[in-house]
Design a protein around this motif. Sequence first.
Motif, short mmCIF file in Angstrom:
data_model
loop_
_atom_site.label_atom_id
_atom_site.label_comp_id
_atom_site.label_asym_id
_atom_site.label_seq_id
_atom_site.Cartn_x
_atom_site.Cartn_y
_atom_site.Cartn_z
N GLN A 1 0.83 -1.21 0.00
CA GLN A 1 0.00 0.00 0.00
C GLN A 1 0.86 1.26 0.00
O GLN A 1 0.61 2.19 -0.77
CB GLN A 1 -0.93 0.01 1.21
N ARG A 2 1.87 1.28 0.84
CA ARG A 2 2.73 2.46 0.97
C ARG A 2 3.44 2.77 -0.34
O ARG A 2 3.60 3.94 -0.72
CB ARG A 2 3.76 2.23 2.09
N LEU A 3 3.83 1.73 -1.08
CA LEU A 3 4.55 1.92 -2.34
C LEU A 3 3.62 2.08 -3.54
O LEU A 3 4.08 2.25 -4.67
CB LEU A 3 5.50 0.74 -2.58
N GLY A 4 2.31 2.00 -3.30
CA GLY A 4 1.35 2.16 -4.38
C GLY A 4 1.33 0.98 -5.35
O GLY A 4 1.14 1.16 -6.55
N LEU A 5 1.53 -0.22 -4.83
CA LEU A 5 1.61 -1.41 -5.68
C LEU A 5 0.37 -2.31 -5.56
O LEU A 5 0.42 -3.48 -5.94
CB LEU A 5 2.85 -2.23 -5.30
N VAL A 6 -0.74 -1.75 -5.09
CA VAL A 6 -1.93 -2.56 -4.89
C VAL A 6 -2.43 -3.14 -6.21
O VAL A 6 -2.77 -4.32 -6.30
CB VAL A 6 -3.05 -1.73 -4.19
N THR A 7 -2.45 -2.34 -7.27
CA THR A 7 -2.90 -2.82 -8.58
C THR A 7 -1.98 -3.91 -9.10
O THR A 7 -2.44 -4.95 -9.59
CB THR A 7 -2.97 -1.66 -9.60
N MET A 8 -0.68 -3.71 -8.95
CA MET A 8 0.27 -4.71 -9.41
C MET A 8 0.12 -6.01 -8.60
O MET A 8 0.19 -7.11 -9.16
CB MET A 8 1.71 -4.20 -9.29
N ALA A 9 -0.11 -5.88 -7.30
CA ALA A 9 -0.30 -7.07 -6.46
C ALA A 9 -1.55 -7.82 -6.87
O ALA A 9 -1.57 -9.05 -6.91
CB ALA A 9 -0.38 -6.66 -4.99
N SER A 10 -2.59 -7.08 -7.23
CA SER A 10 -3.83 -7.70 -7.69
C SER A 10 -3.60 -8.44 -9.01
O SER A 10 -4.10 -9.55 -9.21
CB SER A 10 -4.91 -6.63 -7.85
N GLN A 11 -2.85 -7.83 -9.90
CA GLN A 11 -2.53 -8.47 -11.18
C GLN A 11 -1.69 -9.73 -10.97
O GLN A 11 -1.91 -10.75 -11.63
CB GLN A 11 -1.81 -7.49 -12.10
N GLU A 12 -0.75 -9.66 -10.03
CA GLU A 12 0.06 -10.84 -9.74
C GLU A 12 -0.82 -11.97 -9.22
O GLU A 12 -0.66 -13.13 -9.62
CB GLU A 12 1.14 -10.51 -8.70
N LEU A 13 -1.76 -11.63 -8.35
CA LEU A 13 -2.67 -12.64 -7.82
C LEU A 13 -3.48 -13.30 -8.93
O LEU A 13 -3.63 -14.52 -8.97
CB LEU A 13 -3.61 -12.02 -6.78
N GLU A 14 -3.98 -12.49 -9.87
CA GLU A 14 -4.74 -13.03 -11.00
C GLU A 14 -3.87 -13.96 -11.84
O GLU A 14 -4.32 -15.03 -12.28
CB GLU A 14 -5.29 -11.91 -11.87
N LEU A 15 -2.62 -13.57 -12.07
CA LEU A 15 -1.70 -14.43 -12.84
C LEU A 15 -1.43 -15.74 -12.12
O LEU A 15 -1.43 -16.82 -12.73
CB LEU A 15 -0.39 -13.69 -13.09
N ARG A 16 -1.23 -15.66 -10.81
CA ARG A 16 -0.96 -16.88 -10.05
C ARG A 16 -2.19 -17.79 -10.02
O ARG A 16 -2.07 -19.01 -10.09
CB ARG A 16 -0.52 -16.53 -8.63
N GLN A 17 -3.39 -17.20 -9.95
CA GLN A 17 -4.61 -18.01 -9.99
C GLN A 17 -4.75 -18.68 -11.36
O GLN A 17 -5.14 -19.84 -11.44
CB GLN A 17 -5.84 -17.15 -9.70
N GLY A 18 -4.40 -17.97 -12.42
CA GLY A 18 -4.44 -18.54 -13.75
C GLY A 18 -3.45 -19.70 -13.88
O GLY A 18 -3.78 -20.74 -14.47
N GLN A 19 -2.27 -19.53 -13.33
CA GLN A 19 -1.28 -20.60 -13.36
C GLN A 19 -1.77 -21.82 -12.58
O GLN A 19 -1.59 -22.96 -13.02
CB GLN A 19 0.06 -20.12 -12.78
N ALA A 20 -2.40 -21.57 -11.45
CA ALA A 20 -2.93 -22.68 -10.64
C ALA A 20 -4.04 -23.40 -11.41
O ALA A 20 -4.09 -24.63 -11.41
CB ALA A 20 -3.45 -22.16 -9.30
#
Length: 71
Positions: A23-42
Amino acid sequence: MADNSPRAHVDFMPSSLQFADIQRLGLVTMASQELELRQGQANDALEGLRLALGHKTLLFRTKVRVLLQGE
């Protein structure tokens, strides 16, 4: 001289950080995208397992049927 071997290279991923830092670094959107990618891989991995299990089931049933018909 820089070591450019794959083992020396570490990719930064938001999941390596604490949520407060994300949150502090403003990476919430990127973290969300990473989660979507990891879910797709799973999901892809699970699909591969389902296909392999289906193939094994087919082979087993075929083999059992052949063995039973041979009796």
